[in-house]
Design an enzyme around this catalytic site. Structure first.
Site, PDB file in Angstrom:
ATOM      1  N   LYS A  52     -59.122  -4.568  16.827  1.00 30.36           N
ATOM      2  CA  LYS A  52     -60.273  -3.973  17.518  1.00 30.36           C
ATOM      3  C   LYS A  52     -59.892  -2.595  18.059  1.00 30.36           C
ATOM      4  CE  LYS A  52     -62.275  -8.458  18.689  1.00 30.36           C
ATOM      5  NZ  LYS A  52     -62.576  -9.499  19.681  1.00 30.36           N
ATOM      6  N   GLN A  96     -60.962 -11.348  25.516  1.00 33.88           N
ATOM      7  CA  GLN A  96     -60.676 -12.103  24.300  1.00 33.88           C
ATOM      8  C   GLN A  96     -60.573 -13.602  24.607  1.00 33.88           C
ATOM      9  OE1 GLN A  96     -60.736 -10.732  21.292  1.00 33.88           O
ATOM     10  NE2 GLN A  96     -60.218 -12.593  20.193  1.00 33.88           N
ATOM     11  N   ASP A 119     -69.714  -8.040  23.804  1.00 31.98           N
ATOM     12  CA  ASP A 119     -69.596  -9.261  22.997  1.00 31.98           C
ATOM     13  C   ASP A 119     -70.932 -10.015  22.957  1.00 31.98           C
ATOM     14  OD1 ASP A 119     -67.196  -9.871  21.698  1.00 31.98           O
ATOM     15  OD2 ASP A 119     -66.192 -10.434  23.566  1.00 31.98           O
TER      16      ASP A 119
HETATM   17  N1  GUN Z   1     -62.431 -15.033  20.037  1.00 34.11           N
HETATM   18  C1  GUN Z   1     -62.873 -15.279  18.779  1.00 34.11           C
HETATM   19  N2  GUN Z   1     -63.905 -14.459  18.467  1.00 34.11           N
HETATM   20  C2  GUN Z   1     -64.115 -13.688  19.550  1.00 34.11           C
HETATM   21  C3  GUN Z   1     -65.057 -12.640  19.831  1.00 34.11           C
HETATM   22  O1  GUN Z   1     -65.916 -12.272  19.018  1.00 34.11           O
HETATM   23  N3  GUN Z   1     -64.939 -12.076  21.074  1.00 34.11           N
HETATM   24  C4  GUN Z   1     -64.021 -12.493  21.976  1.00 34.11           C
HETATM   25  N4  GUN Z   1     -64.011 -11.895  23.165  1.00 34.11           N
HETATM   26  N5  GUN Z   1     -63.156 -13.460  21.752  1.00 34.11           N
HETATM   27  C5  GUN Z   1     -63.203 -14.046  20.536  1.00 34.11           C
END
Ligand code: GUN
Length: 291
Positions: A52, A96, A119
């Protein structure tokens, strides 16, 4: 069979984001800024956050990563989130997941300022998504919509079967594809681990979305000829073909199902790159919302 190439779609969208960000910077304004918080040392989560960060930087979005220890208290994590909420020069924030067991994920998500929740996990943004108000769509479902759009895949009136009901993928994608919109206007069935005769449902799918987290769960005999198959699985399995001893495989038996599908997304190189693109689109949106 046509391949739904997530790398190609994500590159095209990232080019557009990069152009828009460079116009913002050329006009003398600061770049959009995304903060990611990661707690603990789960290797897969660190890989996702690194990806990311790299993708943000590649389009000119400023990226900061807070790496917090696994034993941080919930209180200290909430304090960090509050600090970021109050920083006017930060547009988007993600925490995350998964979080360590001693931390309540719902309390954490609720603490994020909804206007920075890129998100799309905050209940206020989930509510807006359900009622069709403009909001941040969760990154993976958003990425899936963008892939359908890029390949001009017809969705209206189609039967979409979603396998999996997580808050991150299955539930939101089922809501989005049933909305009066393009992509959307589908008749949606959600299947999950307790569904009986799951094969019978899958065989009815014009669009099959596999997000159940089980390697090669969807086999050729579960797929109708010419179905569109989207594989959201990211399963790490042992492999003697890679240096690390692990390989990433999806929820779909690609080798066999690809012989039957009209369109299919591979793993890796399908939904994965699109998830990050969805996050970048949301970060730019958060920046622009501030005016
Ligand atoms: N863990 C797995 N997918 C995601 C996501 O799209 N965002 C976040 N913050 N954690 C994740």
């Amino acid at each position: 069979m046509k391949l739904i190439d997530g790398k190609e779609v994500s590159s095209a969208i990232k080019e557009e984001i990069k152009k828009e960000v460079s116009e913002i910077i050329d006009s003398g304004k600061r770049a959009p800024h995304l903060v990611a918080i990661i707690v603990g040392d789960d290797p897969a989560s660190h890989t996702y956050v690194n990806n990311k960060e790299k993708a943000s930087v590649s389009v000119g979005i400023t990226s900061t990563v807070y790496k917090l220890p696994a034993n941080i208290t919930q209180e200290d994590l909430l304090e960090t989130i509050n600090f970021i909420n109050n920083d006017d020069e930060i547009d988007g924030m993600i925490v995350q997941l998964p979080l360590p067991d001693h931390i309540n994920k719902d309390i954490v998500i609720n603490a994020i300022d909804p206007s920075k929740d890129v998100d799309g996990f905050h209940p206020m943004n989930v509510g807006k998504m359900v009622t069709g108000e403009d909001t941040f769509l969760p990154a993976t479902p958003f990425g899936i919509l963008k892939m359908l759009e890029y390949y001009k895949i017809e969705t209206s009136g189609k039967h979409c079967v979603v396998v999996g009901r997580s808050n991150i993928v299955g539930t939101p994608v089922s809501i989005l594809l049933s909305r009066k919109a393009y992509p959307g206007d589908c008749t949606v069935t959600v299947c999950h681990s307790r569904t009986q005769n799951i094969k019978d449902f899958c065989l009815q799918a014009d669009i099959l979305i596999a997000a159940i987290g089980k390697p090669n769960f969807i086999t050729e005999d579960m797929v109708k000829k010419d179905a569109v198959v989207i594989d959201v699985g990211t399963n790490q399995v042992k492999s003697d073909k890679t240096k690390s001893g692990f390989a990433l495989v999806g929820d779909v038996d690609f080798a066999e199902v690809s012989k039957k599908a009209s369109y299919i997304s591979p793993v890796p190189g399908g939904v994965g790159p699109m998830t990050i693109t969805g996050l970048l689109l949301n970060t730019l949106k958060a920046y622009k919302m501030k005016g």
